[in-house]
Design an enzyme around this catalytic site. Structure first.
Site, PDB file in Angstrom:
ATOM      1  N   GLU A   1       0.803  -1.231   0.000  1.00 31.46           N
ATOM      2  CA  GLU A   1       0.000   0.000   0.000  1.00 31.46           C
ATOM      3  C   GLU A   1       0.838   1.286   0.000  1.00 31.46           C
ATOM      4  O   GLU A   1       0.668   2.154   0.846  1.00 31.46           O
ATOM      5  CB  GLU A   1      -0.954  -0.011   1.189  1.00 31.46           C
ATOM      6  CG  GLU A   1      -1.904  -1.198   1.178  1.00 31.46           C
ATOM      7  CD  GLU A   1      -2.774  -1.295   2.428  1.00 31.46           C
ATOM      8  OE1 GLU A   1      -2.683  -0.410   3.302  1.00 31.46           O
ATOM      9  OE2 GLU A   1      -3.552  -2.265   2.525  1.00 31.46           O
TER      10      GLU A   1
ATOM     11  N   GLU B   1      -6.599 -10.473  -1.065  1.00 32.32           N
ATOM     12  CA  GLU B   1      -7.396 -10.257   0.150  1.00 32.32           C
ATOM     13  C   GLU B   1      -8.880 -10.215  -0.205  1.00 32.32           C
ATOM     14  O   GLU B   1      -9.593  -9.277   0.137  1.00 32.32           O
ATOM     15  CB  GLU B   1      -6.957  -8.972   0.848  1.00 32.32           C
ATOM     16  CG  GLU B   1      -5.475  -8.975   1.224  1.00 32.32           C
ATOM     17  CD  GLU B   1      -5.024  -7.730   1.977  1.00 32.32           C
ATOM     18  OE1 GLU B   1      -5.893  -7.021   2.535  1.00 32.32           O
ATOM     19  OE2 GLU B   1      -3.804  -7.467   2.010  1.00 32.32           O
TER      20      GLU B   1
END
Length: 374
Positions: A158, A263
């Site tokens: 991220e 995810e």
């Protein structure tokens, strides 16, 4: 001794039923996500502490039966692995790796460099020399320890804003934009054979995806080893569209890297900001409107969720040559982080198994895709 025709027929029928029963038991024991998709890609799940410790035998049995790849939810994040400078704590990470080896699973490491869940000492690093030393010590120590045992790592997690620019973080502020190259080179040096991934959410967003494409190209240009990109599938019943998901897969595959859906969960609840993503720092207030299904999911929403999972997996099968792993973010609905994000205390239903670890309609829809191929 003479056997009557009626008795002979009865014995034959009994044996046939017994044979069918045995065959059914054998079939039931082998029907699983991992077996259904064994020729397509790994089917993974994220493990919490209790699951790693195998506190519930039924849960452990389900995980071992259904999945052939695992990712740790938290135990390999820096605040847990190196809570104090130069002091590592591998107790839970060791148990996680041992779990994967015991059950003969593909073991993924998550995550080496992330702006969130940092130990306090690391968040206070101010200059490039100190940050370089800290990154070198952290990455080299961890990756070398599990060399040959962990199949792939999320090296950086991220690092991008929604517009595709680099997120302001202690790593960017202290080291500069080349902290990504430094991280990937350190990981490759520590274990040249493990696969190295960049992992992020909202990569179906065109601007952010463009930034991620440039990030990968820059790593390749700088001579860093990058094997894949992880797209966090924190999606909902409508967005992103299948076209957007497909374009994301195609764009990263065109760079010569693997694509992992890392995810995956599909929220069925309203979002207070009407956005998708996974910014764990954001919170909103609870209300009845924001928690519409506190006790159970209505039938019509169950059908929508099943159809959504079916369409998404059908797309994954189409691009199986580009996809290395599909990982559900949790084993069952009760475990999901989406019960507490972005609003605490809600009841969400984003996974393939319900709170009692029973397969849902969504599970059946994903399995049906493979049955139709036979």
């Amino acid at each position: 001794m003479k056997i009557s025709k009626t008795l002979l027929l009865l014995v034959t029928a009994t044996l046939a039923l017994s044979s069918c029963s045995s065959a059914q038991k054998k079939t039931d024991s082998t029907v699983s996500l991992k077996n259904a998709y064994v020729k397509n890609f790994y089917i993974g799940t994220a493990l919490d502490t209790n699951q790693i410790l195998e506190t519930n035998p039924l849960t452990t049995s389900l995980i071992a039966k259904e999945f052939n790849s695992i990712t740790p939810e938290n135990c390999m994040k820096s605040m847990f692995l190196q809570p104090e400078k130069d002091k590592f704590d591998f107790k839970m990470a060791d148990k996680y790796v041992a779990f994967g080896e015991k059950h003969k699973m593909f073991i993924h490491g998550h995550t080496l460099i992330w702006h969130s869940q940092l130990p306090s000492w690391l968040s206070k690093v101010k200059d490039s020399v100190a940050m370089s030393e800290a990154m070198t010590k952290h990455i080299s120590t961890i990756v070398e320890k599990y060399k040959g045992r962990i199949g792939s790592w999320d090296v950086v997690n991220e690092a991008l804003n929604e517009d595709g620019t680099l997120r302001k973080s202690v790593f960017l502020n202290s080291y500069g934009k080349d902290f990504l190259t430094h991280a990937f080179k350190l990981a490759a040096k520590a274990d040249p054979k493990t696969d190295l991934y960049y992992n992020d959410y909202n990569l179906c967003n065109a601007k952010k995806r463009k930034g991620a494409v440039e990030l990968v190209k820059n790593l390749q240009k700088n001579g860093a080893k990058i094997d894949g990109v992880g797209e966090q599938g924190h999606w909902n019943l409508i967005t992103p569209t299948l076209d957007e998901i497909e374009q994301t897969i195609l764009d990263f595959s065109a760079l010569g890297v693997k694509v992992a859906i890392t995810e995956l969960d599909i929220t069925v609840l309203p979002n207070p900001w009407d956005v998708v993503g996974a910014d764990v720092s954001q919170r909103a207030e609870a209300s009845e409107k924001m928690n519409p299904y506190p006790k159970a999911l209505p039938e019509d929403i169950k059908i929508q969720l099943a159809a959504r999972y079916e369409a998404i997996f059908k797309l994954f099968i189409k691009h199986q040559d580009k996809i290395s792993r599909v990982t559900l973010w949790g084993v069952n609905d009760g475990q999901s982080w989406l019960n507490d994000w972005p609003i605490k205390g809600r009841s969400n239903y984003p996974l393939l198994f319900d709170r009692d670890f029973k397969p849902k309609e969504a599970y059946n829809s994903v399995m049906k895709l493979k049955e139709e191929k036979k």
